[in-house]
Design an enzyme around this catalytic site. Structure first.
Site, mmCIF file in Angstrom:
data_model
loop_
_atom_site.group_PDB
_atom_site.id
_atom_site.type_symbol
_atom_site.label_atom_id
_atom_site.label_comp_id
_atom_site.label_asym_id
_atom_site.label_seq_id
_atom_site.Cartn_x
_atom_site.Cartn_y
_atom_site.Cartn_z
ATOM 1 C CB CYS A 1 -0.987 -0.017 1.158
ATOM 2 S SG CYS A 1 -2.357 1.160 0.902
ATOM 3 N NE ARG B 1 -9.904 5.587 1.200
ATOM 4 C CZ ARG B 1 -8.667 6.050 1.376
ATOM 5 N NH1 ARG B 1 -8.393 7.324 1.160
ATOM 6 N NH2 ARG B 1 -7.699 5.247 1.764
ATOM 7 C CG HIS C 1 -3.761 -3.076 3.747
ATOM 8 N ND1 HIS C 1 -2.461 -2.729 4.031
ATOM 9 C CD2 HIS C 1 -4.318 -2.018 3.112
ATOM 10 C CE1 HIS C 1 -2.255 -1.490 3.602
ATOM 11 N NE2 HIS C 1 -3.348 -1.037 3.036
#
Length: 265
Positions: free
Chosen positions: A96, A134, A213
């Site tokens: 990320c 997002r 993640h």
């Protein structure tokens, strides 16, 4: 012959969101289970790396201000050594924010351009001040054919290996791959590198970036082993080296649950 690896955690005090330190825990534990001596060392602000000392670097995610804070330190104290190491085949995993930092530049939504670390030929930009989309949710990708072929051949005895890789993404930055960089996986579910690319992560030599993640490696033991195998094979200059085939029942149950619950079709 006993094997040993040194893993270096870059900026653990600044880039430590989303539980990505779990990736290092997985690497260390799997090394122990396979009889590989593994030492994890931090490399933080003000530290200089020792050339040729590290077998695998890891860099996790952080908030924008933490990402910006480490850039000057990297270029002043760490860039020459780490760039030379990665060009020589040392393994590097960025997740990320760490993945975004690995590239050349990060273009903020206000038009301000932040220099990256220049480890891999990718560039990242924010959606912009008007549109704040997002990329968030469960992410499932299909590993590239060359990576999957190597993974299936790296064990000393046959074992089932998923072609998929799973995780959770939460990023506004949109990453674009440059020349010489291949995707880590083809996106099945979720976004990946950006909202339209239909691919996830990046690979250059033994450098890998990913938006996953969760942490990434606990649910993807085959990819964790792949990083270990690449690091060992490079360190010991042995293309015939093979890893013990661990059982991975719980890990693969978690992996397949994610595929079955969030996969399409």
């Amino acid at each position: 012959m006993p094997y040993a690896l040194t893993l270096t955690h870059l900026y653990p005090d600044h880039l430590n969101l989303y539980g990505d330190t779990g990736n290092l825990i997985v690497l260390k534990r799997r090394c122990q289970w396979m009889g590989i001596d593994c030492m994890v060392q931090p490399l933080t602000m003000g530290d200089r790396p020792t050339p040729g000392h590290t077998d695998l670097y890891f860099m996790g995610g952080g908030q924008d201000n933490d990402q910006v804070a480490v850039v000057d330190d990297f270029h002043q104290l760490k860039a020459d050594t780490i760039q030379a190491d990665t060009e020589a085949g040392v393994v590097f995993l960025g997740v990320c924010g760490g993945y975004q930092l690995m590239g050349h530049t990060f273009l903020m939504g206000n038009g301000e351009e932040t220099p990256g670390l220049g480890i891999i030929n990718v560039r990242t930009k924010a959606p912009g001040t008007e549109v704040k989309q997002r990329c968030i949710g469960n992410l499932i990708g299909e590993l590239s054919a060359d990576i999957y072929t190597e993974i299936t051949a790296m064990y000393a005895s046959p074992k089932p290996v998923p072609r998929t890789i799973v995780g959770f993404e939460n990023h506004s930055g949109q990453t674009y791959l440059g020349q010489g960089v291949a995707p880590l996986a083809k996106t099945r579910v979720g976004f990946g590198n950006n909202a339209t690319a239909e691919d996830e992560g990046a690979r250059y030599r033994n450098v890998f970036g990913s938006y996953m993640h969760g942490s990434l490696l606990p649910k993807n033991p085959h990819f964790a082993d792949y990083l270990i195998w690449l690091a060992l094979r490079r360190k010991y200059q042995d293309d015939t080296l093979r890893l013990p085939a661990l059982g991975d029942r719980e890990e693969l149950e978690a992996h397949h649950y994610a595929v079955q619950r969030y996969g399409r079709g």
